[in-house]
Design an enzyme around this catalytic site. Structure first.
Site, PDB file in Angstrom:
ATOM      1  N   LYS B  78       0.082  13.032  13.827  1.00  0.00           N
ATOM      2  CA  LYS B  78      -0.953  12.178  14.821  1.00  0.00           C
ATOM      3  C   LYS B  78      -2.057  13.032  14.725  1.00  0.00           C
ATOM      4  CE  LYS B  78      -1.116   9.492  19.013  1.00  0.00           C
ATOM      5  NZ  LYS B  78      -0.452   9.275  20.533  1.00  0.00           N
ATOM      6  N   SER B 159      -0.496   4.029  21.536  1.00  0.00           N
ATOM      7  CA  SER B 159      -1.543   4.495  20.776  1.00  0.00           C
ATOM      8  C   SER B 159      -1.193   5.262  19.452  1.00  0.00           C
ATOM      9  CB  SER B 159      -2.158   5.632  21.632  1.00  0.00           C
ATOM     10  OG  SER B 159      -1.263   6.940  21.793  1.00  0.00           O
ATOM     11  N   SER B 183       3.336   5.293  24.384  1.00  0.00           N
ATOM     12  CA  SER B 183       2.412   5.244  23.065  1.00  0.00           C
ATOM     13  C   SER B 183       3.227   5.669  21.930  1.00  0.00           C
ATOM     14  CB  SER B 183       1.522   6.363  23.159  1.00  0.00           C
ATOM     15  OG  SER B 183       0.176   5.736  23.976  1.00  0.00           O
TER      16      SER B 183
END
Lengths: 95, 495
Positions: B78, B159, B183
């Site tokens: 990420k 997210s 998330s």
């Protein structure tokens, strides 16, 4: 509680975010929507409750007060938008 | 079998048996990325050359008999984890050119164990969002689509939308992700994969771009519960560089997946039965509890009375911490700088932040600044911290009676990219089932459990006691076994 445009301007100034006029009205509506929604928290009885500040249950650790890092000015400055020697560069602050 | 179809565990076994090399595995994933990423936009940065170099080094290590637990396994990172020498953007314009000189502890742990990094994956800006539509690098598309409406492009959740979409589309065997209010778990559910937010303190936050420090936790997403367990074992561990990192032993999470649930008491919180939840999600929840009963667990209704206050509490605590954490982006030391010819320092700050942050980030900074400002701190921030304590107390009391809690992961399946964008509060409701675990600091796992009528994946969530991820993995694996989830998204590598 409802925010007026003056308060939106003041908060933006505290947050150091430049807002255009048209953004102020939009943000005012959105922020008031969010604040009206969180208003329900006032109904909860929290008398005698200790606030929970952190995410963990254990106390934060202390460490020895010694230097653990340093001597890497080039790495520290590598992402600087502006620099002068081993310093970050900014517009003149003092006349 | 196409190399991108391996589970992570299957890939490790195939590597050990010499059935595939890390270079072959890595190249197959890079080919998949080249073919699908222009549409999915899951990767912000692809580090193909570096990945192949790491893969060659891994194959050499394996030949010498010194392979680590994740040696040669291609992963996605990420773009919130700092990676030394590789641009790390947090999905924001303000960090669009930031190249960290250091490696986050979590990604360093994965490298230590031999992992190959394919690149950095997309996310909502500063991890603020539930749809991955707030990224400065464009939205991510969910590789799944509706059976009767295949042209509507769906969000992957957020997210960690890039992480979840990449893993679901077979563009990585697993990915790192972070979870502040859901998330990891919400995008995992939307993309039909597994993901765990471990206990607060289990993974070091050092080198992860901070959003809300008392809520942020790193964790893995992968296509099976066991794969998540294998990744978490590598990612977790005590780190003196994070003062909230827990100095506790990291157990063999993968072994816990095979424990079974016989004799466990599973709680079903009655407050999670929300009006307006689609009947198929209610039915899947009941089905999940039945699967656990069939395997010898006992299910009991429990009460978490402050549940309905969790989201509004979160939307005070998280923005407050964010407004403080994001104060560092001022155009002076790193990242974007915007200034007019005659800008003074204050004007430089204000223009930089106006140009660098997107609308959702600005909204949250503004809310956070307001609730922390003089005269409002007690009414909002302190009040929210007290209700947070009550939410945690609810869980403490429930865990006196049960070993784990099972709930739906999300109140809906993945929605269209143009849906729910009009009102911030509507978007916030996505995290209604997940946010409580962040506020209480507890581990939460999302496991794919079924499909809705449109053929979209739905997940169930398992919440456990602090530092008892093992029970969470045991329950999650039991649900996974019973669900026998084999559906695959239309967009995936190798087809």
């Amino acid at each position: 509680m409802s925010l007026d445009t003056e308060t939106v301007r003041r908060v933006a100034s505290l947050a150091r975010i430049h807002l255009e006029e048209e953004e102020i009205a939009r943000l005012q509506g959105e922020l008031n929507g969010i604040l009206a929604w969180v208003e329900q928290l006032q109904a909860v009885d929290t008398s005698g409750v200790e606030p929970m500040a952190g995410g963990g249950t254990t106390a934060l650790r202390m460490r020895d007060d010694v230097v653990t890092d340093g001597g890497i000015p080039e790495k520290v400055l590598a992402n600087a938008p502006d620099r002068a020697g081993e310093y970050f560069g900014v517009p003149k602050v003092v006349e | 079998m196409h190399p991108t179809d391996f589970s992570l565990r299957g890939a490790i076994e195939a590597l050990n048996e010499g059935l595939v090399s890390s270079v072959e595995l890595t190249q197959a994933h890079l080919d998949g990325i080249a073919a699908l990423n222009p549409r999915l936009n899951a990767y912000v940065t692809v580090t193909a050359e570096q990945a192949l170099e790491q893969a060659r080094a891994s194959d050499a290590r394996r030949k010498e008999g010194v392979a680590g637990p994740l040696d040669g396994v291609p992963l996605a990172i990420k773009d919130l984890f700092c990676t030394a020498g590789t641009r790390t953007t947090a999905g924001s314009r303000i960090l669009g050119n930031f190249v960290p000189p250091y490696e986050s502890t979590v990604s360093a742990n994965l490298l230590r164990d031999g992992a190959v990094f394919l690149g950095k994956v997309n996310l909502d800006e500063f991890a603020m969002g539930s749809s991955n539509t707030t990224s400065a690098f464009g939205p991510v598309e969910n590789p799944w689509s509706r059976k009767n409406d295949p042209d509507t492009r769906l969000v992957p959740g957020g997210s960690s939308g890039g992480s979840a979409a990449a893993v679901a589309a077979r563009l990585a065997l697993g990915a790192t992700a972070t979870d502040t209010g859901g998330s990891i778990r919400q995008p995992a559910a939307f993309c039909g994969i597994a993901g765990i937010k471990p206990t607060y303190g289990r993974c070091s936050r050092w080198g992860i771009v901070a959003f809300a420090s008392s809520l942020d936790q790193a964790g893995p997403v992968a296509r099976t519960v066991e794969d998540c367990a294998i990744l978490l074992k590598s990612m977790a561990g005590f780190d003196p560089k994070d003062s909230t990192s827990a100095d506790v032993a990291v157990p063999d999470f993968a072994a816990a997946c095979a424990r079974g649930v016989k004799g466990l008491r599973i709680g079903m919180p009655k407050e999670y039965r929300l009006e307006g939840t689609p009947p198929e999600i209610e039915a899947l929840w009941e089905q999940g509890l039945q699967w656990l009963r069939d395997q010898g667990a006992e299910t009991v209704e429990i009460s978490l009375p402050h549940t309905k206050y969790a989201l509004p509490t979160y939307y005070i605590v998280a923005p407050a911490e964010a407004s403080s954490n994001l104060a560092r982006y001022d155009g002076v030391r790193f990242g974007l700088r915007e200034a007019a010819r005659d800008s003074d320092l204050r004007d430089l700050y204000e223009r930089t932040r106006a140009a660098g942050f997107g609308p959702e980030v600005k909204r949250r900074i503004m809310i956070g600044t307001y609730v922390l400002s003089a005269g409002y701190y007690d009414a909002y921030y302190l009040k929210a911290q007290k209700i947070r304590a009550l939410i945690k107390r609810d869980f403490d009391q429930a865990f006196e009676k049960v070993d784990a809690i099972v709930t739906p992961a999300t109140p809906s399946a993945a929605f269209g990219m143009d849906e729910r964008q009009d009102d911030p509060v509507t978007m916030y409701l996505n995290d209604v089932f997940t946010v409580t675990a962040n506020l209480a600091g507890l581990p939460g796992l999302s496991v794919p459990a079924g499909l809705d009528a449109q053929g979209l994946p739905l997940g169930l969530q398992v919440i456990g006691r602090a530092f008892d991820e093992e029970t969470v993995f045991a329950v999650g694996a039991a649900i996974e076994t019973a669900a026998d989830f084999r559906a695959v998204p239309g967009l995936r590598a190798g087809v």
